[in-house]
Design a protein around this motif. Structure first.
Motif, PDB file in Angstrom:
ATOM      1  N   PRO A 173      -7.483   7.517  35.393  1.00 29.68           N
ATOM      2  CA  PRO A 173      -6.268   7.930  34.679  1.00 29.68           C
ATOM      3  C   PRO A 173      -5.322   8.727  35.570  1.00 29.68           C
ATOM      4  O   PRO A 173      -4.101   8.576  35.474  1.00 29.68           O
ATOM      5  CB  PRO A 173      -6.819   8.785  33.528  1.00 29.68           C
ATOM      6  N   ALA A 174      -5.864   9.571  36.447  1.00 24.65           N
ATOM      7  CA  ALA A 174      -5.004  10.360  37.334  1.00 24.65           C
ATOM      8  C   ALA A 174      -4.274   9.471  38.331  1.00 24.65           C
ATOM      9  O   ALA A 174      -3.092   9.702  38.638  1.00 24.65           O
ATOM     10  CB  ALA A 174      -5.834  11.409  38.070  1.00 24.65           C
ATOM     11  N   GLN A 175      -4.942   8.456  38.853  1.00 23.58           N
ATOM     12  CA  GLN A 175      -4.298   7.543  39.796  1.00 23.58           C
ATOM     13  C   GLN A 175      -3.208   6.729  39.115  1.00 23.58           C
ATOM     14  O   GLN A 175      -2.134   6.523  39.685  1.00 23.58           O
ATOM     15  CB  GLN A 175      -5.356   6.619  40.418  1.00 23.58           C
ATOM     16  N   ARG A 176      -3.479   6.289  37.905  1.00 26.06           N
ATOM     17  CA  ARG A 176      -2.458   5.542  37.155  1.00 26.06           C
ATOM     18  C   ARG A 176      -1.258   6.441  36.871  1.00 26.06           C
ATOM     19  O   ARG A 176      -0.105   6.037  37.025  1.00 26.06           O
ATOM     20  CB  ARG A 176      -3.039   4.985  35.854  1.00 26.06           C
ATOM     21  N   ALA A 177      -1.527   7.660  36.452  1.00 36.06           N
ATOM     22  CA  ALA A 177      -0.447   8.590  36.137  1.00 36.06           C
ATOM     23  C   ALA A 177       0.403   8.883  37.366  1.00 36.06           C
ATOM     24  O   ALA A 177       1.629   9.033  37.266  1.00 36.06           O
ATOM     25  CB  ALA A 177      -1.026   9.886  35.567  1.00 36.06           C
ATOM     26  N   ALA A 178      -0.233   8.964  38.544  1.00 39.00           N
ATOM     27  CA  ALA A 178       0.519   9.231  39.771  1.00 39.00           C
ATOM     28  C   ALA A 178       1.500   8.097  40.063  1.00 39.00           C
ATOM     29  O   ALA A 178       2.620   8.325  40.503  1.00 39.00           O
ATOM     30  CB  ALA A 178      -0.442   9.430  40.939  1.00 39.00           C
ATOM     31  N   ARG A 179       1.083   6.870  39.834  1.00 38.15           N
ATOM     32  CA  ARG A 179       1.983   5.740  40.056  1.00 38.15           C
ATOM     33  C   ARG A 179       3.106   5.700  39.019  1.00 38.15           C
ATOM     34  O   ARG A 179       4.251   5.369  39.340  1.00 38.15           O
ATOM     35  CB  ARG A 179       1.196   4.430  40.024  1.00 38.15           C
ATOM     36  N   VAL A 180       2.774   6.028  37.794  1.00 34.10           N
ATOM     37  CA  VAL A 180       3.809   6.113  36.762  1.00 34.10           C
ATOM     38  C   VAL A 180       4.879   7.118  37.179  1.00 34.10           C
ATOM     39  O   VAL A 180       6.084   6.850  37.095  1.00 34.10           O
ATOM     40  CB  VAL A 180       3.201   6.504  35.404  1.00 34.10           C
ATOM     41  N   ASP A 181       4.447   8.282  37.650  1.00 29.18           N
ATOM     42  CA  ASP A 181       5.376   9.334  38.046  1.00 29.18           C
ATOM     43  C   ASP A 181       6.173   8.965  39.296  1.00 29.18           C
ATOM     44  O   ASP A 181       7.344   9.329  39.426  1.00 29.18           O
ATOM     45  CB  ASP A 181       4.624  10.646  38.301  1.00 29.18           C
TER      46      ASP A 181
END
Length: 271
Positions: A118-126
């Motif tokens: 989830p943290a890696q996905r969120a980083a790409r979203v941001d």
């Protein structure tokens, strides 16, 4: 494969992930090109892709950016384009969608997208999605404040073969719940009798491809349409010019049905 999340500056993220051209264009259209580039930033280590796949149609929409830039000039339209491969993050998908960071694209595996946390996905979203959306919102908000009428057009291209099957359609006119601009363009398809032009083909709403139309178009009460061009028709600059002129034969009269004309062309202004 772990993501390096060192990119923390919002302005740095925006400059690396979003291209804004003709910011002050005053024509009645805003153009999006979500899949304009095949660049994979170094921190993603090529997503583990084979070199032959890094600039393939899986990674971007060949010819779409060139068409979008030329339409931007012809229509005096602001253009917001993605600078990062859709395999890193597809800006025409919501963060909740599995296809926003696909593990497989048609027959191409994307190892760098396996088992993202989830943290890696969120980083790409941001880093990619939010700057793209914020840029679109800023342009649309400024135009609304200035009472500039706006129709949203997104530009894409597609491969002539999918899972080995040929596609006869050459130009797809796509829409979601708001079909006004698509209907208007399709009503003028007789102007291009040599082209195979179809509605919601090769993709449609059920394929999850209308995210931008819903978020930025329908969500703001704007007429909107997604244009898909078969990419074997966009192999040279001359091909691109031909398709741009043909698309204008559909777009201009469609805009006229909304009472929207195109101002005299003065050349696009850089952002």
């Amino acid at each position: 494969m772990a993501d390096n999340t060192a990119l923390s500056s919002q302005s740095a993220k925006a400059s690396q992930s979003v291209e804004l051209s003709n910011r002050d264009g005053n024509g009645p259209v805003v153009i999006l090109c979500e899949h304009a580039a095949y660049d994979i930033p170094e921190l993603y280590q090529g997503l583990g892709l084979a070199p032959m796949h890094r600039d393939s149609h899986a990674a971007w929409d060949p010819g779409a950016r060139a068409v979008a830039i030329k339409l931007s000039a012809a229509l005096d339209a602001p253009l917001i384009a993605g600078r990062v491969s859709r395999l890193v993050y597809d800006c025409n998908r919501s963060p909740e969608s599995a296809s926003a960071m696909p593990e497989r694209s048609e027959v191409i595996d994307v190892p760098g997208n396996y088992n993202l946390t989830p943290a890696q996905r969120a980083a790409r979203v941001d880093a990619i999605y939010r700057p793209f959306c914020s840029t679109v919102t800023d342009i649309l908000t400024a135009r609304a404040a200035g009472n500039v009428p706006t129709v949203l057009i997104t530009i894409h291209s597609f491969t002539p073969y999918y899972h080995g099957q040929p596609r006869a359609v050459e130009i797809g006119i796509l829409h979601d719940a708001d079909a006004r601009m698509a209907d208007a363009m399709l009503s003028h398809s007789h102007r291009l009798p040599h082209r195979n032009i179809q509605r919601n083909t090769p993709y449609g709403p059920n394929d999850g491809v209308t995210h931008s139309l819903k978020l930025h178009g329908i969500g703001n009460g704007l007429a909107n349409v997604m244009i898909e061009i078969r990419n074997d028709l966009l192999t040279t600059p001359a091909d691109e010019d031909t398709l741009v002129e043909e698309l204008l034969q559909l777009i201009r009269p469609a805009l006229a049905t909304f009472g929207l004309g195109i101002p005299p062309q003065e050349g696009a202004r850089d952002a």
